[in-house]
Design a protein around this motif. Structure first.
Motif, PDB file in Angstrom:
ATOM      1  N   CYS A 256       5.614 -12.609   1.308  1.00  0.00           N
ATOM      2  CA  CYS A 256       5.840 -11.250   1.050  1.00  0.00           C
ATOM      3  C   CYS A 256       7.546 -11.009   1.097  1.00  0.00           C
ATOM      4  O   CYS A 256       7.952 -10.549   0.127  1.00  0.00           O
ATOM      5  CB  CYS A 256       5.049 -10.028   1.592  1.00  0.00           C
ATOM      6  SG  CYS A 256       3.200 -10.504   1.051  1.00  0.00           S
ATOM      7  N   VAL A 257       8.059 -11.112   2.338  1.00  0.00           N
ATOM      8  CA  VAL A 257       9.122 -11.060   2.667  1.00  0.00           C
ATOM      9  C   VAL A 257      10.008 -11.953   1.731  1.00  0.00           C
ATOM     10  O   VAL A 257      11.289 -11.523   1.178  1.00  0.00           O
ATOM     11  CB  VAL A 257       9.791 -11.157   4.208  1.00  0.00           C
ATOM     12  CG1 VAL A 257      11.126 -11.400   4.423  1.00  0.00           C
ATOM     13  CG2 VAL A 257       8.892 -10.197   4.851  1.00  0.00           C
TER      14      VAL A 257
ATOM     15  N   TYR B 164       4.494 -16.355  -5.483  1.00  0.00           N
ATOM     16  CA  TYR B 164       5.179 -17.356  -4.557  1.00  0.00           C
ATOM     17  C   TYR B 164       5.308 -18.547  -5.303  1.00  0.00           C
ATOM     18  O   TYR B 164       6.133 -19.260  -5.500  1.00  0.00           O
ATOM     19  CB  TYR B 164       4.527 -17.239  -3.216  1.00  0.00           C
ATOM     20  CG  TYR B 164       5.226 -18.390  -2.524  1.00  0.00           C
ATOM     21  CD1 TYR B 164       6.581 -17.841  -1.771  1.00  0.00           C
ATOM     22  CD2 TYR B 164       4.873 -19.537  -2.179  1.00  0.00           C
ATOM     23  CE1 TYR B 164       7.158 -18.609  -1.056  1.00  0.00           C
ATOM     24  CE2 TYR B 164       5.659 -20.464  -1.343  1.00  0.00           C
ATOM     25  CZ  TYR B 164       6.841 -19.903  -0.624  1.00  0.00           C
ATOM     26  OH  TYR B 164       7.559 -20.753   0.038  1.00  0.00           O
ATOM     27  N   ALA B 165       4.061 -19.149  -5.896  1.00  0.00           N
ATOM     28  CA  ALA B 165       4.316 -20.484  -6.636  1.00  0.00           C
ATOM     29  C   ALA B 165       5.110 -20.669  -7.740  1.00  0.00           C
ATOM     30  O   ALA B 165       5.916 -21.591  -7.785  1.00  0.00           O
ATOM     31  CB  ALA B 165       2.555 -20.664  -6.790  1.00  0.00           C
ATOM     32  N   GLU B 166       5.218 -19.352  -8.483  1.00  0.00           N
ATOM     33  CA  GLU B 166       6.246 -19.377  -9.666  1.00  0.00           C
ATOM     34  C   GLU B 166       7.326 -19.506  -9.028  1.00  0.00           C
ATOM     35  O   GLU B 166       8.404 -19.948  -9.790  1.00  0.00           O
ATOM     36  CB  GLU B 166       5.786 -18.163 -10.498  1.00  0.00           C
ATOM     37  CG  GLU B 166       4.388 -18.374 -11.387  1.00  0.00           C
ATOM     38  CD  GLU B 166       4.745 -19.595 -12.208  1.00  0.00           C
ATOM     39  OE1 GLU B 166       5.689 -20.164 -12.774  1.00  0.00           O
ATOM     40  OE2 GLU B 166       3.501 -20.321 -12.151  1.00  0.00           O
TER      41      GLU B 166
ATOM     42  N   GLN C 101       5.199  -0.672  -0.187  1.00  0.00           N
ATOM     43  CA  GLN C 101       4.640   0.200  -1.256  1.00  0.00           C
ATOM     44  C   GLN C 101       4.034  -0.789  -2.176  1.00  0.00           C
ATOM     45  O   GLN C 101       3.034  -0.760  -3.073  1.00  0.00           O
ATOM     46  CB  GLN C 101       5.703   0.993  -1.645  1.00  0.00           C
ATOM     47  CG  GLN C 101       6.049   1.972  -0.626  1.00  0.00           C
ATOM     48  CD  GLN C 101       7.351   2.747  -0.956  1.00  0.00           C
ATOM     49  OE1 GLN C 101       8.136   2.284  -1.550  1.00  0.00           O
ATOM     50  NE2 GLN C 101       7.708   3.917  -0.192  1.00  0.00           N
ATOM     51  N   GLU C 102       4.919  -1.807  -2.692  1.00  0.00           N
ATOM     52  CA  GLU C 102       4.256  -2.677  -3.609  1.00  0.00           C
ATOM     53  C   GLU C 102       3.252  -3.424  -3.319  1.00  0.00           C
ATOM     54  O   GLU C 102       2.340  -3.981  -4.051  1.00  0.00           O
ATOM     55  CB  GLU C 102       5.696  -3.824  -3.980  1.00  0.00           C
ATOM     56  CG  GLU C 102       6.909  -3.111  -4.719  1.00  0.00           C
ATOM     57  CD  GLU C 102       8.087  -3.997  -4.696  1.00  0.00           C
ATOM     58  OE1 GLU C 102       8.718  -3.962  -5.805  1.00  0.00           O
ATOM     59  OE2 GLU C 102       8.349  -4.635  -3.684  1.00  0.00           O
ATOM     60  N   LEU C 103       3.175  -3.743  -1.757  1.00  0.00           N
ATOM     61  CA  LEU C 103       1.878  -4.558  -1.230  1.00  0.00           C
ATOM     62  C   LEU C 103       0.564  -3.684  -1.606  1.00  0.00           C
ATOM     63  O   LEU C 103      -0.627  -4.486  -2.032  1.00  0.00           O
ATOM     64  CB  LEU C 103       1.986  -4.774  -0.021  1.00  0.00           C
ATOM     65  CG  LEU C 103       3.058  -5.824   0.766  1.00  0.00           C
ATOM     66  CD1 LEU C 103       2.937  -6.164   1.999  1.00  0.00           C
ATOM     67  CD2 LEU C 103       2.704  -7.240  -0.290  1.00  0.00           C
ATOM     68  N   GLU C 104       0.820  -2.482  -1.732  1.00  0.00           N
ATOM     69  CA  GLU C 104      -0.526  -1.505  -2.127  1.00  0.00           C
ATOM     70  C   GLU C 104      -1.076  -1.899  -3.480  1.00  0.00           C
ATOM     71  O   GLU C 104      -2.181  -1.512  -4.081  1.00  0.00           O
ATOM     72  CB  GLU C 104      -0.204  -0.161  -1.958  1.00  0.00           C
ATOM     73  CG  GLU C 104       0.000   0.234  -0.302  1.00  0.00           C
ATOM     74  CD  GLU C 104       0.343   1.589  -0.019  1.00  0.00           C
ATOM     75  OE1 GLU C 104       0.124   2.251  -1.094  1.00  0.00           O
ATOM     76  OE2 GLU C 104       0.820   1.936   1.111  1.00  0.00           O
ATOM     77  N   LEU C 105       0.029  -2.276  -4.280  1.00  0.00           N
ATOM     78  CA  LEU C 105      -0.321  -2.378  -5.739  1.00  0.00           C
ATOM     79  C   LEU C 105      -0.673  -3.758  -6.253  1.00  0.00           C
ATOM     80  O   LEU C 105      -1.310  -3.988  -7.433  1.00  0.00           O
ATOM     81  CB  LEU C 105       0.742  -1.678  -6.545  1.00  0.00           C
ATOM     82  CG  LEU C 105       1.536  -0.650  -6.536  1.00  0.00           C
ATOM     83  CD1 LEU C 105       2.709  -0.336  -7.125  1.00  0.00           C
ATOM     84  CD2 LEU C 105       0.346   0.469  -6.727  1.00  0.00           C
TER      85      LEU C 105
END
Length: 54
Positions: free
Chosen positions: A10-11, A32-34, A18-22
């Motif tokens: 994520c980092v 990440y793969a892309e 806030q984005e992780l909540e969505l």
């Protein structure tokens, strides 16, 4: 995948708490793969004509 490794990804993607909540875990894995493919060189890129024929 462990929680610390997930948070590291994520980092690396620059995601905020806030984005992780969505986002779902699966979507973050896909992002990440892309992101690892961004530097790949492709032999040929499809044109609009190729897509129309497809």
């Amino acid at each position: 995948m462990t929680t610390p490794l997930f948070l590291l990804r994520c980092v690396q993607l620059g995601l905020s708490m806030q984005e992780l909540e969505l986002l779902t875990i699966g979507l973050i894995h896909d992002m990440y793969a892309e992101s690892r493919n961004d530097d790949s060189k492709y032999a040929a890129l499809a044109t609009q004509e190729d897509m129309d024929r497809f």
